[in-house]
Structures are given as C-alpha cells and as structure tokens.
Design a protein around this motif. Structure first.
Motif, mmCIF file in Angstrom:
data_model
loop_
_atom_site.group_PDB
_atom_site.id
_atom_site.type_symbol
_atom_site.label_atom_id
_atom_site.label_comp_id
_atom_site.label_asym_id
_atom_site.label_seq_id
_atom_site.Cartn_x
_atom_site.Cartn_y
_atom_site.Cartn_z
ATOM 1 N N ILE A 1 14.880 -18.645 3.041
ATOM 2 C CA ILE A 1 16.021 -19.109 2.188
ATOM 3 C C ILE A 1 15.305 -19.571 0.836
ATOM 4 O O ILE A 1 14.133 -19.926 0.820
ATOM 5 C CB ILE A 1 16.742 -20.157 2.905
ATOM 6 N N SER A 2 16.063 -19.874 -0.092
ATOM 7 C CA SER A 2 15.870 -20.675 -1.398
ATOM 8 C C SER A 2 16.922 -21.610 -1.390
ATOM 9 O O SER A 2 17.945 -21.127 -1.857
ATOM 10 C CB SER A 2 15.584 -19.907 -2.383
ATOM 11 N N ALA A 3 16.552 -22.835 -1.000
ATOM 12 C CA ALA A 3 17.739 -24.035 -1.136
ATOM 13 C C ALA A 3 18.073 -24.221 -2.612
ATOM 14 O O ALA A 3 19.187 -24.294 -2.901
ATOM 15 C CB ALA A 3 17.157 -25.312 -0.685
ATOM 16 N N GLU A 4 17.075 -23.704 -3.495
ATOM 17 C CA GLU A 4 17.424 -23.983 -4.703
ATOM 18 C C GLU A 4 18.306 -23.033 -5.450
ATOM 19 O O GLU A 4 19.154 -23.202 -6.271
ATOM 20 C CB GLU A 4 16.084 -24.416 -5.715
ATOM 21 N N HIS A 5 17.937 -21.714 -4.995
ATOM 22 C CA HIS A 5 18.485 -20.418 -5.611
ATOM 23 C C HIS A 5 19.704 -19.987 -4.845
ATOM 24 O O HIS A 5 20.346 -19.039 -5.153
ATOM 25 C CB HIS A 5 17.814 -19.380 -5.930
ATOM 26 N N PRO B 1 7.899 -33.974 4.627
ATOM 27 C CA PRO B 1 8.096 -34.361 3.040
ATOM 28 C C PRO B 1 7.926 -33.072 2.281
ATOM 29 O O PRO B 1 6.880 -32.295 2.414
ATOM 30 C CB PRO B 1 7.293 -35.602 2.683
ATOM 31 N N ASN B 2 8.845 -32.881 1.387
ATOM 32 C CA ASN B 2 8.605 -32.035 0.293
ATOM 33 C C ASN B 2 8.809 -30.465 0.440
ATOM 34 O O ASN B 2 8.581 -29.422 -0.230
ATOM 35 C CB ASN B 2 7.368 -31.946 -0.390
ATOM 36 N N VAL B 3 9.164 -30.041 1.902
ATOM 37 C CA VAL B 3 9.516 -28.708 2.172
ATOM 38 C C VAL B 3 10.972 -28.376 1.551
ATOM 39 O O VAL B 3 11.377 -27.148 1.482
ATOM 40 C CB VAL B 3 9.542 -28.584 3.547
ATOM 41 N N GLY B 4 11.791 -29.336 0.841
ATOM 42 C CA GLY B 4 13.150 -29.036 0.634
ATOM 43 C C GLY B 4 14.229 -29.400 1.456
ATOM 44 O O GLY B 4 15.428 -28.956 1.290
ATOM 45 N N LYS B 5 14.198 -30.352 2.410
ATOM 46 C CA LYS B 5 15.358 -30.760 3.376
ATOM 47 C C LYS B 5 16.325 -31.344 2.356
ATOM 48 O O LYS B 5 17.424 -31.039 2.686
ATOM 49 C CB LYS B 5 14.857 -31.830 4.003
ATOM 50 N N SER B 6 15.910 -32.268 1.490
ATOM 51 C CA SER B 6 17.051 -32.819 0.755
ATOM 52 C C SER B 6 17.881 -31.888 -0.303
ATOM 53 O O SER B 6 19.124 -31.719 -0.475
ATOM 54 C CB SER B 6 16.869 -34.111 -0.053
ATOM 55 N N THR B 7 17.147 -31.000 -0.829
ATOM 56 C CA THR B 7 17.664 -29.889 -1.433
ATOM 57 C C THR B 7 18.609 -28.966 -0.856
ATOM 58 O O THR B 7 19.913 -28.599 -1.177
ATOM 59 C CB THR B 7 16.716 -28.903 -2.329
ATOM 60 N N LEU B 8 18.251 -28.576 0.575
ATOM 61 C CA LEU B 8 19.003 -27.888 1.362
ATOM 62 C C LEU B 8 20.366 -28.608 1.839
ATOM 63 O O LEU B 8 21.484 -28.206 1.854
ATOM 64 C CB LEU B 8 18.400 -27.585 2.705
HETATM 65 P P1 GDP Z 1 12.204 -33.275 0.958
HETATM 66 O O1 GDP Z 1 11.075 -34.123 0.687
HETATM 67 O O2 GDP Z 1 11.979 -32.111 2.153
HETATM 68 O O3 GDP Z 1 13.644 -33.690 1.078
HETATM 69 O O4 GDP Z 1 12.281 -32.176 -0.300
HETATM 70 P P2 GDP Z 1 13.072 -31.867 -1.637
HETATM 71 O O5 GDP Z 1 14.670 -31.475 -1.267
HETATM 72 O O6 GDP Z 1 13.110 -33.595 -2.302
HETATM 73 O O7 GDP Z 1 12.545 -30.839 -2.486
HETATM 74 C C1 GDP Z 1 10.666 -30.980 -2.790
HETATM 75 C C2 GDP Z 1 10.574 -30.348 -4.085
HETATM 76 O O8 GDP Z 1 10.818 -28.912 -3.570
HETATM 77 C C3 GDP Z 1 11.526 -30.399 -5.013
HETATM 78 O O9 GDP Z 1 10.762 -30.586 -6.390
HETATM 79 C C4 GDP Z 1 12.672 -29.491 -5.182
HETATM 80 O O10 GDP Z 1 12.901 -29.044 -6.507
HETATM 81 C C5 GDP Z 1 11.736 -28.120 -4.520
HETATM 82 N N1 GDP Z 1 12.492 -27.151 -3.875
HETATM 83 C C6 GDP Z 1 13.506 -27.338 -2.823
HETATM 84 N N2 GDP Z 1 13.947 -26.027 -2.535
HETATM 85 C C7 GDP Z 1 13.279 -25.195 -3.161
HETATM 86 C C8 GDP Z 1 13.527 -23.837 -3.312
HETATM 87 O O11 GDP Z 1 14.263 -23.203 -2.784
HETATM 88 N N3 GDP Z 1 12.569 -23.340 -4.110
HETATM 89 C C9 GDP Z 1 11.818 -23.927 -5.036
HETATM 90 N N4 GDP Z 1 11.048 -23.243 -5.784
HETATM 91 N N5 GDP Z 1 11.436 -25.315 -5.128
HETATM 92 C C10 GDP Z 1 12.228 -25.921 -4.280
#
Ligand code: GDP
Length: 170
Positions: free
Chosen positions: A143-147, A10-17
């Motif tokens: 990678i940066s899923a966000e950027h 959790p929280n590594v950014g899977k859903s953002t990616l």
């Molecule tokens: P999941 O639980 O693995 O699906 O993670 P989420 O996609 O929900 O992301 C968890 C947190 O990490 C959120 O607050 C996102 O905004 C943040 N996050 C995701 N990708 C990035 C990134 O590339 N850079 C940064 N700085 N934060 C990110």
C-alpha cells in the motif's frame, strides 16, 4: 461495531493510514493533561459496512528507547480489543528487530492479522511486497497510505473477516 487495530513501530505510516481510513471521524483517548494519549479511535465505513479502528501508536513520542516496551503495549491493546489487526511496515527499509518481534507476537495469537507494506508509492509494488511474506503472514498487501494505493484491496480483505451484524429472521 467490530474493531480493527493498526500496529507497527514508529514512522512506518500508521497515523497516515489511520487518517486515510477515518477522515475526520476520530477521537483521542486520554486527551487530558497528564494522561498519555497512547491510542486513537476512529470510525470507518467501507462498502456500506461500519467498523471502529484504533491506531495503537497514538501520539507516543518517537523515542528509540521506548521501542521494545512500546511494541508490547501496542500488541496488548490490539490483541485484547480488536477483531482484526493490520500490522504496518515500511516497505522502503529493512525489517528491524521490533518488526520481527511484533510479527511474532501477533501471529502467535491466532487472530486475523494483515500485513500492510507501506510507502510502496510506485508501480512495482506488488512483487516487492512479496519479500515480506518471510515474516510469516499469509495476507500481505502493498500500500501507499500517502498516495492511496492498494487501500481498497486491503479493506476488502479486512472487512471480509469481520463479524457481521446479526440479521433478524423475518
Ligand atoms: P507512524 O509513526 O507510524 O504513525 O507514522 P506516520 O504516519 O507519522 O508517518 C511517518 C512518515 O512516513 C511521515 O513523514 C509520513 O509522511 C511518511 N509516510 C507515511 N505513509 C507514506 C507513504 O505511503 N509513502 C511515503 N513515501 N511516505 C509515507
């Protein structure tokens, strides 16, 4: 179409990616009352090729107590269904036991596994990502899923390994 799985704690950014890759083309499986929405499928198009993609994290709550079983569940979905697997880690934090365990299970399978070191938002990303080779991955992508950094290189490598649709002889 071939299937790509996205795994990671959790929280590594899977859903953002996942959202970055699919846009709006996604469907939650088991989206009914009383059914755990433990994986989400979407579609992805890259350089005129198509694949399906699954976020094995689904919308399972971020509860620390769930992590060990959650890792095994994700790995099972990915290994049962996927042609290629993207394991996501958070490049800004130390690797934790669940990362190591998931990496161990996935690498042992012999499938194509790509490590996406996420949250590498700034320029110095590539050298830092190299540290994550200690997990045993050959294919490591900062990678940066966000950027939206590094996503194209990751997709080029993943799609390269996917089974091609049969082309009919003339
Ligand atoms: P999941 O639980 O693995 O699906 O993670 P989420 O996609 O929900 O992301 C968890 C947190 O990490 C959120 O607050 C996102 O905004 C943040 N996050 C995701 N990708 C990035 C990134 O590339 N850079 C940064 N700085 N934060 C990110």
């Amino acid at each position: 179409a071939p299937l790509i799985a996205v795994c990671g704690r959790p929280n590594v950014g899977k859903s953002t990616l996942f959202n970055r890759l699919t846009g709006t083309r996604r469907s939650i499986v088991g989206d009914e009352p009383g059914i755990t929405r433990d994986r989400i499928y979407g579609e992805i198009e890259w350089q005129s090729e198509y694949a399906r993609i699954v976020d094995t994290g689904g919308v399972v709550p971020d509860d620390e107590a769930l992590i060990p079983s959650e890792i095994y569940r994700q790995a099972r979905v990915a290994l049962d269904e996927a042609d290629a697997i993207i394991m996501v880690v958070d490049g800004r934090t130390e690797l934790a036991a669940p990362d190591l365990e998931l990496a161990r299970i996935l690498l042992r399978s012999g499938k194509h596994i790509f490590l996406a070191v996420n949250k590498m938002d700034t320029v110095q990303i590539t050298s830092d990502a190299e540290n994550f080779r200690q997990l045993g991955f050959r294919d490591v992508f900062a990678i940066s899923a966000e950027h939206n950094n590094g996503i194209g290189d990751l997709l080029d490598a993943v799609f390269e390994t996917l089974p091609r649709p049969e082309v009919e002889a003339p």
